[in-house]
Design a protein around this motif. Sequence first.
Motif, short mmCIF file in Angstrom:
data_model
loop_
_atom_site.label_atom_id
_atom_site.label_comp_id
_atom_site.label_asym_id
_atom_site.label_seq_id
_atom_site.Cartn_x
_atom_site.Cartn_y
_atom_site.Cartn_z
N ILE A 1 0.83 -1.20 0.00
CA ILE A 1 0.00 0.00 0.00
C ILE A 1 0.86 1.25 0.00
N ILE A 2 1.92 1.25 0.82
CA ILE A 2 2.77 2.44 0.95
C ILE A 2 3.43 2.79 -0.37
N PHE A 3 4.06 1.80 -0.98
CA PHE A 3 4.85 2.07 -2.17
C PHE A 3 4.06 1.91 -3.46
N ALA A 4 2.90 1.24 -3.40
CA ALA A 4 1.92 1.21 -4.49
C ALA A 4 2.52 0.86 -5.85
N GLY A 5 3.57 0.07 -5.87
CA GLY A 5 4.15 -0.36 -7.13
C GLY A 5 4.96 0.68 -7.88
N LYS A 6 4.95 1.93 -7.41
CA LYS A 6 5.66 3.01 -8.10
C LYS A 6 6.98 3.38 -7.42
N PRO A 51 19.50 11.78 -3.27
CA PRO A 51 18.85 10.47 -3.43
C PRO A 51 18.00 10.05 -2.23
N CYS A 52 18.47 10.36 -1.00
CA CYS A 52 17.71 9.91 0.16
C CYS A 52 16.41 10.72 0.32
N VAL A 53 16.43 12.01 -0.03
CA VAL A 53 15.20 12.81 -0.01
C VAL A 53 14.23 12.29 -1.07
N LEU A 54 14.76 11.90 -2.22
CA LEU A 54 13.93 11.35 -3.29
C LEU A 54 13.27 10.05 -2.85
N LEU A 55 13.98 9.26 -2.05
CA LEU A 55 13.45 7.98 -1.59
C LEU A 55 12.23 8.16 -0.68
N VAL A 56 12.26 9.18 0.17
CA VAL A 56 11.15 9.37 1.11
C VAL A 56 10.01 10.17 0.47
N PHE A 57 10.28 10.77 -0.68
CA PHE A 57 9.31 11.68 -1.30
C PHE A 57 8.00 10.97 -1.62
N TYR A 58 8.07 9.87 -2.37
CA TYR A 58 6.83 9.24 -2.83
C TYR A 58 5.97 8.68 -1.69
N PRO A 59 6.50 7.82 -0.81
CA PRO A 59 5.64 7.26 0.23
C PRO A 59 5.07 8.29 1.19
N ALA A 60 5.83 9.36 1.48
CA ALA A 60 5.35 10.37 2.42
C ALA A 60 4.34 11.31 1.77
N VAL A 61 4.58 11.67 0.51
CA VAL A 61 3.72 12.64 -0.17
C VAL A 61 2.42 12.02 -0.64
N PHE A 62 2.50 10.81 -1.20
CA PHE A 62 1.32 10.20 -1.83
C PHE A 62 0.67 9.11 -0.98
N LEU A 94 4.84 4.68 8.89
CA LEU A 94 5.99 5.59 8.90
C LEU A 94 7.25 4.88 9.38
N LEU A 95 7.09 4.05 10.40
CA LEU A 95 8.24 3.28 10.89
C LEU A 95 8.80 2.38 9.79
N MET A 96 7.91 1.71 9.06
CA MET A 96 8.33 0.81 7.99
C MET A 96 9.03 1.58 6.86
N ILE A 97 8.52 2.76 6.55
CA ILE A 97 9.14 3.59 5.51
C ILE A 97 10.57 3.92 5.88
N TYR A 98 10.78 4.38 7.11
CA TYR A 98 12.11 4.82 7.52
C TYR A 98 13.08 3.65 7.69
N VAL A 99 12.59 2.51 8.13
CA VAL A 99 13.45 1.32 8.22
C VAL A 99 13.91 0.90 6.83
N ALA A 100 12.98 0.92 5.86
CA ALA A 100 13.33 0.54 4.49
C ALA A 100 14.35 1.51 3.90
N ILE A 101 14.14 2.82 4.13
CA ILE A 101 15.06 3.83 3.58
C ILE A 101 16.43 3.73 4.25
N PHE A 102 16.46 3.45 5.55
CA PHE A 102 17.73 3.30 6.25
C PHE A 102 18.54 2.14 5.65
N ALA A 103 17.86 1.04 5.35
CA ALA A 103 18.54 -0.11 4.76
C ALA A 103 19.09 0.23 3.38
#
Length: 237
Positions: A20-25, A63-74, A103-112
Motif C-alpha cells: 500500500i505504501i509504495f503502491a508499485g511506483k 537520493p535519500c530525499v527522493l526515496l522518502v518523497f513518494y511514500p510520504a507525499v502520496f 511511517l516506521l516501515m518507511i524509515y526502516v526501508a530507507i535506512f537499509a
Amino acid sequence: MTLKQLISLLPRLVKYNLKIIFAGKFIWFLLAAFLFFAYFMFQIAWSRSEVNEGVVYNLLMFPCVLLVFYPAVFGIQNDEDSRILEILFGIPDYKYKVWGVRLLMIYVAIFAILIVFSWLATLMLYPVNAFEMSAQLMFPILFFGNLAFMFSTITRSGNGTAVLMIIIGIALLIFSNMDFIERSFWNILLNPFSIPRNFLPVIWEGIIIKSRIFLLAASIVWMLIGLLNLQKREKFV
C-alpha cells in the motif's frame, strides 16, 4: 490475539502495508535515486575532485530525499485511491495503529537502502562508516518525510503536497547558503562531516548535536500534527 498468532500474522501485515505504501511506483523512485547517485559519483570520480566524508554526505542527500518523497507525499492519496481510507477510519486509534506503523516501515526501508548506497560509495569513492553515514542522513529524512506527511493530511492531495515540498526545498537551498544560517544548527541541510574553517572541533560538535535535536524535535511535531489531522474523519470522507 495470542503472541503466537501475532507473530504468524506479522509478515503478512508487513507485506500488505509495504504494498500500500509504495503502491508499485516506489521502484521508479528507487531507480531514479540510484541513477542520480551513480551519475554524481561518476562525475566526481571523472573530475578527480577531492573526496571526503562531507562530499559523500552531500552526494547521498538528494537520493535519500527522493526515496522518502513518494511514500510520504502520496501515502494518504494512495489510501483514498485504493478505497481503503474509510475502512482504516473504522479501526480504533487509527492514527497510532496504521500510519504510525507505516511511517516506521518507511524509515526502516530507507535506512537499509542508505546503508547499501553508503557501501557503494565506500567501494567507488571514499571509505565511510555506512551505519554512521546512514544514521546522520536519517535526521533530515525524518524532517522532510514527516513534514510531507503532515502536508498530505492537510491538502489530501499528493500533487498539492509535492508542489509545497518542492517550494520548501528550493527555499531551504537558498537560505542554507546564507552566512548566518549556513554554520548554525538551524540549517536543515547542515553537513556534519564538513567542518568549517576556523571552527574548533568542540564547538562544531555542539552545533551538530543541537542540529540533530532540532531536526528530531521538529520531525516529532510534524508527525503528531499529521496523526491528529487524520482524526478529522469528515475532512477525508
